[in-house]
Design an enzyme around this catalytic site. Structure first.
Site, PDB file in Angstrom:
ATOM      1  N   GLU A 265       0.806  -1.125   0.058  1.00  0.00           N
ATOM      2  CA  GLU A 265      -0.022  -0.011   0.006  1.00  0.00           C
ATOM      3  C   GLU A 265       0.837   1.192  -0.033  1.00  0.00           C
ATOM      4  OE1 GLU A 265      -1.717   2.963   1.353  1.00  0.00           O
ATOM      5  OE2 GLU A 265      -2.417   1.880   3.305  1.00  0.00           O
ATOM      6  N   CYS A 299      -1.712   8.498   3.830  1.00  0.00           N
ATOM      7  CA  CYS A 299      -1.941   8.490   2.575  1.00  0.00           C
ATOM      8  C   CYS A 299      -3.105   8.603   1.722  1.00  0.00           C
ATOM      9  CB  CYS A 299      -1.138   7.203   2.053  1.00  0.00           C
ATOM     10  SG  CYS A 299      -1.994   5.599   2.705  1.00  0.00           S
TER      11      CYS A 299
END
Ligand code: UN1
Length: 509
Positions: A265, A299
């Site tokens: 990720e 993020c």
């Protein structure tokens, strides 16, 4: 009552000493210790940690390899029960973990609470999923044969975790690998070793054998690179930069070994598109929440607000007004909205980007500077208006929002722009026209779309989280397809007739 318990717990935690060291059975620890510091108070040492040396890394790999067979043979229900016990323990010590998240990662109390809840959610979600997944499935087949499909762990998994969710993502990665039957070597981010250590100790206390879960603090070269190039490693689960994910992928591929699995990720350049039918108050509230919560160090955070020109002046004006209300300061105070960024390096990168934006874009809003700012790695939130998305050359991991205007005939061009970044993590859409919402959500290639709300804070099990393209390999954390990626499958075919399941040798081909 809960509040009083929390306050008492925080006070008790504040008087404790914190440290971290490798957790590797049989290791002789000789490495130097390094001070851990508080990002909000530069001069405050909050504990010590000891890095793993090469001999300890090697021993951890041997231990993890040896421990795999017995941990993998533990019934999945037993492994799940350990996770559930760990969830209860973590909830009962919530204040201690919140305190650590503030102390070492600069998280506000609200973010600390969210962090512990998400870690607990991951523990319970993957435990429940393992109970469902690890049942031997009887497959339909020809008479005279029984066919079953069994799931198993893959072997040794390495978890390389980020500092921005030092408890939640750290725990989620580790326990997904563990409950699937893998042994795990956990490499925390160097900025958050103390939190990682406390989480591993808790998992051991809950019943995970010491050799099945080992802890290796240290730098990327000594620990991370040594692990990912080792042929004994079956897979890596990683959250961090796209660049590091690529390096891990290359290291795994270069080994003369079984093909390693990478679950990654990574970064994003997340946009929020608001059209003229949207409500300016709501757009501003959600843009601020998405861009500046956790000091923009998610993020999932909004980095670019695309606002349609008819409402742009109003939205930018309200944004400037609302940002004046943001309180930047000590994350341990309940009044604080925005705490520090993680360290001096992170601050330097944001300052460098802001200096370029000061020259090449228009500053449209800032939050007020406070006294706290000089004491730690604080970046005061800013918003810039850009001419073009191409002015952003990298992900800026902090509280900076960029604004772009678009005209009614430019929606497809905006979507093309966003797709052209190559990232695909989160997208916010604000519109009250269904057709526009559908056009945007169907065309933008991202992992998580949020419509008429903020675009952070994906809930485990409800909003599976993760990106595509440069933003990650999937499968999504906290979703139904995550655990299977940590497993391997075995089909077992048994001849159940005395004479043989296959009527004739000639049919075998
Ligand atoms: C990250 O910052 O690495 O949706 C992920 C969110 C969090 C995940 C962020 N649950 O904001």
């Amino acid at each position: 009552n809960q509040l009083r318990e929390l306050a008492e717990g925080l006070a008790a935690a504040a008087s404790k000493q914190w440290s971290a060291a490798p957790l590797v059975p049989g290791a002789q620890l000789t490495g130097e210790t390094t001070n851990a510091t508080n990002p909000a108070k530069r001069s405050q040492v909050v504990g010590q940690w000891q890095a793993a040396d090469s001999a300890t890394v090697e021993l951890a790999l041997r231990n993890a390899t040896d421990a795999f067979e017995s941990w993998n043979a533990t019934p999945a229900a037993g492994r799940a029960a350990i996770l559930e016990h760990a969830a209860d323990l973590m909830e009962s010590r919530m204040a201690e973990y919140i305190h650590l998240c503030t102390l070492e990662a600069g998280k506000t109390i609200a973010d600390g609470i969210a962090e512990v809840r998400e870690a607990v959610d991951f523990l319970r979600y993957y435990a429940a999923q393992a109970r469902e997944l690890f049942v031997t499935e009887q497959l339909p087949g020809p008479t005279g044969e029984s066919n079953t499909l069994q799931l198993s762990g893959r072997g040794v998994f390495v978890a390389i975790s980020p500092w921005n969710f030092p408890l939640a993502i750290f725990t989620g990665q580790i326990v997904a690998a563990l409950v699937a039957g893998n042994t795990v070597i956990a490499k925390p981010a160097e900025q958050t070793n103390l939190i990682g250590y406390a989480a591993i100790r808790l998992l051991h206390e809950a019943g995970v054998p010491a050799a099945a879960l080992q802890y290796l603090p240290g730098d990327g070269a000594t620990v991370g690179a040594a692990l990912t190039k080792d042929p004994r490693v079956a897979g890596v689960v990683f959250t961090g930069s796209t660049e590091t994910a690529r390096a891990i992928n290359r290291a795994l591929a270069a080994r003369d070994a079984a093909i390693g699995v990478l679950i990654a990720e990574t970064g994003g350049q997340n946009a929020l598109i608001a059209d003229s039918s949207s409500l300016p108050e709501q757009v501003v509230k959600d843009a601020i929440g998405s861009a500046f919560t956790s000091a923009g160090q998610r993020c999932s955070a909004a980095r670019v607000l695309y606002v349609q020109d008819d409402i742009a002046d109003k939205v930018v004006g309200m944004l400037a007004g609302a940002m004046k209300e943001l309180v930047v300061g000590d994350p341990a105070l309940l009044s604080t909205d925005v705490g520090p960024v993680i360290d001096a390096d992170a601050l330097g990168q944001l300052q460098e980007h802001a200096a370029r934006m000061d020259r090449e874009a228009t500053l449209v809003a800032t939050a007020p500077v406070t006294d706290a700012v000089d004491q730690g790695s604080f970046f005061v939130p800013r918003a810039y208006e850009l001419q073009s998305l191409s002015q952003l050359t990298r992900e800026n991991f902090g509280p900076i929002l960029h604004v772009l205007r678009w005209k009614s005939d430019e929606l497809d061009a905006v979507i093309d722009d966003i797709n052209r970044t190559g990232y695909g993590l989160t997208l916010g859409v604000h519109s009250r026209i269904d057709e526009t919402v559908n056009r945007i959500t169907s065309r933008v290639r991202v992992g998580n779309c949020y419509v008429n709300r903020n675009q952070i804070g994906a809930v485990v099990g409800v909003q599976p989280f993760g990106g595509q393209n440069l933003s990650g390999t999937g499968p999504k954390a906290g979703g139904p397809h995550y655990l299977p990626r940590f497993t391997t499958e075995k089909t077992i075919t048994v001849n159940t007739t005395a004479a043989g399941g296959n009527a004739s040798l000639l049919t075998l081909a």
